[in-house]
Design a protein around this motif. Structure first.
Motif, PDB file in Angstrom:
ATOM      1  N   ILE A 167      -2.488  -8.900  -3.083  1.00  0.00           N
ATOM      2  CA  ILE A 167      -3.056  -8.059  -2.377  1.00  0.00           C
ATOM      3  C   ILE A 167      -3.471  -8.370  -0.953  1.00  0.00           C
ATOM      4  CG2 ILE A 167      -4.986  -6.426  -2.313  1.00  0.00           C
ATOM      5  CD1 ILE A 167      -4.356  -6.362  -5.624  1.00  0.00           C
ATOM      6  N   MET A 168      -4.305  -9.525  -0.933  1.00  0.00           N
ATOM      7  CA  MET A 168      -4.883 -10.288   0.194  1.00  0.00           C
ATOM      8  C   MET A 168      -3.660 -10.401   1.195  1.00  0.00           C
ATOM      9  SD  MET A 168      -8.110 -10.657   0.325  1.00  0.00           S
ATOM     10  CE  MET A 168      -8.354 -11.885   1.468  1.00  0.00           C
ATOM     11  N   MET A 169      -2.423 -10.693   0.612  1.00  0.00           N
ATOM     12  CA  MET A 169      -1.359 -11.101   1.672  1.00  0.00           C
ATOM     13  C   MET A 169      -0.918  -9.829   2.468  1.00  0.00           C
ATOM     14  SD  MET A 169       1.803 -13.529   0.929  1.00  0.00           S
ATOM     15  CE  MET A 169       3.054 -13.821   2.269  1.00  0.00           C
ATOM     16  N   TRP A 170      -0.598  -8.856   1.408  1.00  0.00           N
ATOM     17  CA  TRP A 170      -0.084  -7.458   1.636  1.00  0.00           C
ATOM     18  C   TRP A 170      -0.898  -6.564   2.712  1.00  0.00           C
ATOM     19  CZ3 TRP A 170       5.018  -6.016   2.140  1.00  0.00           C
ATOM     20  CH2 TRP A 170       5.791  -6.755   1.324  1.00  0.00           C
ATOM     21  N   ASP A 171      -2.354  -6.930   2.534  1.00  0.00           N
ATOM     22  CA  ASP A 171      -3.352  -6.349   3.212  1.00  0.00           C
ATOM     23  C   ASP A 171      -3.431  -6.956   4.532  1.00  0.00           C
ATOM     24  OD1 ASP A 171      -5.057  -4.113   3.263  1.00  0.00           O
ATOM     25  OD2 ASP A 171      -6.371  -5.379   2.919  1.00  0.00           O
TER      26      ASP A 171
END
Length: 182
Positions: A167-171
């Motif tokens: 989620i952090m990476m895609w966000d």
């Protein structure tokens, strides 16, 4: 895999409930392990291909590659979790690894369905399990109870962080907002 190994991988945790090695041939177990490892790496690979960035590379290296292999590999040693923790600790120590602001991290926690309270409860549970292991004797009929619980809860935490870092990476806006250099 027997529980004398007690590694916080998915397969050891599943083994608590279902004895996979008794149900499936070794070749099938290896194939399933390969597929799960590949599927857990796929989101990071897609993100890095579509939006390459140094920050995304660090996320992928630390959390996806090392964590995916630790969680889903057919055979894994308990010390291989250091492959996840060590690069993160080194980058932080060198002051070069900035994984986002507190606001972005808390927002990502909420998107992953976890509040700060739940996160702190997870940490408290691990501390409690560690203390129980050090202070209490397990029941005679379940001599591995505490170590199995630590492995199972750790596996759940590692799975959460795999999702969280996804989620952090895609966000991340790293790859989206940068101009291409010709």
């Amino acid at each position: 895999m027997s529980f004398k190994d007690k590694v916080a991988s998915v397969w050891c945790s599943v083994n608590i409930f279902v004895k996979i090695k008794d149900l499936l041939p070794r070749d099938t177990q290896i194939l399933i392990s390969f597929c799960f490892t590949l599927l857990s790496l796929l989101p990071a690979c897609i993100k890095l291909t579509l939006h390459p960035s140094p920050r995304g590379f660090r996320f992928a290296l630390v959390s996806f590659c090392a964590l995916s292999f630790f969680l889903f590999s057919f055979q894994v040693h308990e010390k291989s979790i250091l492959l996840v923790a060590l690069p993160r600790a080194v980058w932080r120590a060198l002051g070069r690894c900035h994984l986002g602001t507190a606001h972005l991290q808390l927002r990502s926690l909420n998107r992953a369905g976890l509040t700060l309270t739940q996160f702190l409860a997870s940490v408290a549970l691990m501390v409690l399990l560690t203390l129980m292991t050090a202070v209490l004797d397990p029941p005679r009929r379940l001599p591995d109870l505490f170590s199995v619980l630590v492995c199972f809860v750790s596996c759940l935490n590692f799975l959460f962080f795999l999702v969280y870092f996804n989620i952090m990476m895609w966000d991340s806006k790293d790859g989206r907002s940068q101009k291409k250099i010709n």
